[in-house]
Motif scaffolding. Structure first.
Motif, PDB file in Angstrom:
ATOM      1  N   SER A 105     -22.730 -28.414  -1.497  1.00 30.11           N
ATOM      2  CA  SER A 105     -23.251 -27.113  -1.083  1.00 30.11           C
ATOM      3  C   SER A 105     -24.520 -26.708  -1.828  1.00 30.11           C
ATOM      4  O   SER A 105     -25.275 -25.867  -1.352  1.00 30.11           O
ATOM      5  CB  SER A 105     -22.197 -26.026  -1.295  1.00 30.11           C
ATOM      6  N   GLY A 106     -24.729 -27.273  -2.999  1.00 25.10           N
ATOM      7  CA  GLY A 106     -25.858 -26.867  -3.819  1.00 25.10           C
ATOM      8  C   GLY A 106     -25.639 -25.529  -4.504  1.00 25.10           C
ATOM      9  O   GLY A 106     -26.537 -25.005  -5.152  1.00 25.10           O
ATOM     10  N   LEU A 107     -24.438 -24.977  -4.371  1.00 30.72           N
ATOM     11  CA  LEU A 107     -24.113 -23.697  -4.998  1.00 30.72           C
ATOM     12  C   LEU A 107     -23.568 -23.937  -6.403  1.00 30.72           C
ATOM     13  O   LEU A 107     -22.946 -24.963  -6.670  1.00 30.72           O
ATOM     14  CB  LEU A 107     -23.076 -22.948  -4.164  1.00 30.72           C
ATOM     15  N   HIS A 108     -23.782 -22.976  -7.269  1.00 31.53           N
ATOM     16  CA  HIS A 108     -23.259 -23.061  -8.634  1.00 31.53           C
ATOM     17  C   HIS A 108     -21.761 -22.756  -8.610  1.00 31.53           C
ATOM     18  O   HIS A 108     -21.337 -21.714  -8.101  1.00 31.53           O
ATOM     19  CB  HIS A 108     -23.977 -22.064  -9.550  1.00 31.53           C
ATOM     20  N   VAL A 109     -20.954 -23.664  -9.137  1.00 33.92           N
ATOM     21  CA  VAL A 109     -19.510 -23.441  -9.224  1.00 33.92           C
ATOM     22  C   VAL A 109     -19.221 -22.845 -10.594  1.00 33.92           C
ATOM     23  O   VAL A 109     -19.428 -23.488 -11.620  1.00 33.92           O
ATOM     24  CB  VAL A 109     -18.724 -24.757  -9.013  1.00 33.92           C
ATOM     25  N   GLU A 110     -18.769 -21.605 -10.578  1.00 39.31           N
ATOM     26  CA  GLU A 110     -18.486 -20.889 -11.822  1.00 39.31           C
ATOM     27  C   GLU A 110     -17.213 -21.399 -12.474  1.00 39.31           C
ATOM     28  O   GLU A 110     -17.161 -21.607 -13.684  1.00 39.31           O
ATOM     29  CB  GLU A 110     -18.365 -19.399 -11.536  1.00 39.31           C
ATOM     30  N   CYS A 111     -16.150 -21.582 -11.672  1.00 37.75           N
ATOM     31  CA  CYS A 111     -14.895 -22.077 -12.223  1.00 37.75           C
ATOM     32  C   CYS A 111     -14.018 -22.652 -11.118  1.00 37.75           C
ATOM     33  O   CYS A 111     -14.197 -22.347  -9.946  1.00 37.75           O
ATOM     34  CB  CYS A 111     -14.137 -20.982 -12.972  1.00 37.75           C
ATOM     35  N   VAL A 112     -13.094 -23.511 -11.528  1.00 32.03           N
ATOM     36  CA  VAL A 112     -12.078 -24.069 -10.634  1.00 32.03           C
ATOM     37  C   VAL A 112     -10.738 -23.848 -11.322  1.00 32.03           C
ATOM     38  O   VAL A 112     -10.451 -24.463 -12.347  1.00 32.03           O
ATOM     39  CB  VAL A 112     -12.302 -25.575 -10.361  1.00 32.03           C
ATOM     40  N   ASN A 113      -9.943 -22.944 -10.777  1.00 26.84           N
ATOM     41  CA  ASN A 113      -8.622 -22.652 -11.322  1.00 26.84           C
ATOM     42  C   ASN A 113      -7.582 -23.414 -10.513  1.00 26.84           C
ATOM     43  O   ASN A 113      -7.569 -23.328  -9.285  1.00 26.84           O
ATOM     44  CB  ASN A 113      -8.331 -21.157 -11.261  1.00 26.84           C
ATOM     45  N   VAL A 114      -6.729 -24.155 -11.189  1.00 25.29           N
ATOM     46  CA  VAL A 114      -5.701 -24.964 -10.531  1.00 25.29           C
ATOM     47  C   VAL A 114      -4.327 -24.409 -10.894  1.00 25.29           C
ATOM     48  O   VAL A 114      -3.994 -24.272 -12.072  1.00 25.29           O
ATOM     49  CB  VAL A 114      -5.799 -26.450 -10.957  1.00 25.29           C
ATOM     50  N   ASN A 115      -3.560 -24.084  -9.868  1.00 28.87           N
ATOM     51  CA  ASN A 115      -2.175 -23.647 -10.045  1.00 28.87           C
ATOM     52  C   ASN A 115      -1.267 -24.794  -9.627  1.00 28.87           C
ATOM     53  O   ASN A 115      -1.366 -25.263  -8.491  1.00 28.87           O
ATOM     54  CB  ASN A 115      -1.873 -22.424  -9.180  1.00 28.87           C
ATOM     55  N   VAL A 116      -0.421 -25.248 -10.519  1.00 28.06           N
ATOM     56  CA  VAL A 116       0.550 -26.282 -10.172  1.00 28.06           C
ATOM     57  C   VAL A 116       1.802 -25.556  -9.707  1.00 28.06           C
ATOM     58  O   VAL A 116       2.521 -24.960 -10.498  1.00 28.06           O
ATOM     59  CB  VAL A 116       0.831 -27.227 -11.359  1.00 28.06           C
ATOM     60  N   ALA A 117       2.039 -25.619  -8.396  1.00 26.01           N
ATOM     61  CA  ALA A 117       3.109 -24.839  -7.781  1.00 26.01           C
ATOM     62  C   ALA A 117       4.442 -25.576  -7.731  1.00 26.01           C
ATOM     63  O   ALA A 117       5.473 -24.964  -7.487  1.00 26.01           O
ATOM     64  CB  ALA A 117       2.704 -24.431  -6.370  1.00 26.01           C
TER      65      ALA A 117
END
Length: 129
Positions: A105-117
């Protein structure tokens, strides 16, 4: 494109590029599913009304995208295969999703939060004979 929340807009020298948040969610989902130890995505039941109502693509269930100006926040829920080291799988998912969304996308990714469900137990193949 009446609802500004559904698209991320980027001005370009030739005009404006609009990227659907659903597209970003599908990219994030695909990247997460490629990580070894991820069994599947899990519905994020508390956060997304469209998901609860079944209006979200099956490919992006369990993924929530939030865009703030030029930064993208990704939150996703996964099911991990039994026997996998959960922090390692979740960390690999964070890296894979970050790279995929950033690069495509060329967008800045601020964070990736992962929830293990949850944990998924593999079915053993039936022995013949």
């Amino acid at each position: 494109m009446a609802d500004a929340r559904e698209y991320v807009s980027r001005p370009d020298e030739l005009g404006t590029i609009h990227i659907s948040e659903e597209v970003l969610a599908v990219i994030a989902a695909a990247a997460a599913l490629e990580v070894e130890g991820v069994a599947s995505l899990a519905p994020n039941l508390g956060n997304d009304l469209a998901e609860l109502l079944g209006k979200k693509s099956n490919l992006s269930k369990g993924v929530h995208i939030a865009v703030n100006e030029d930064a993208v926040k990704v939150e996703l829920s996964i099911l991990v295969e039994y026997g996998s080291v959960i922090p390692e799988v979740a960390g690999a998912v964070q890296e894979a999703v970050f790279d995929a969304v950033d690069n495509t996308s060329g967008l800045h990714v601020e964070c990736v939060n992962v929830n293990v469900a949850g944990v998924v137990f593999a079915k053993e193949p039936k022995k013949q004979g």
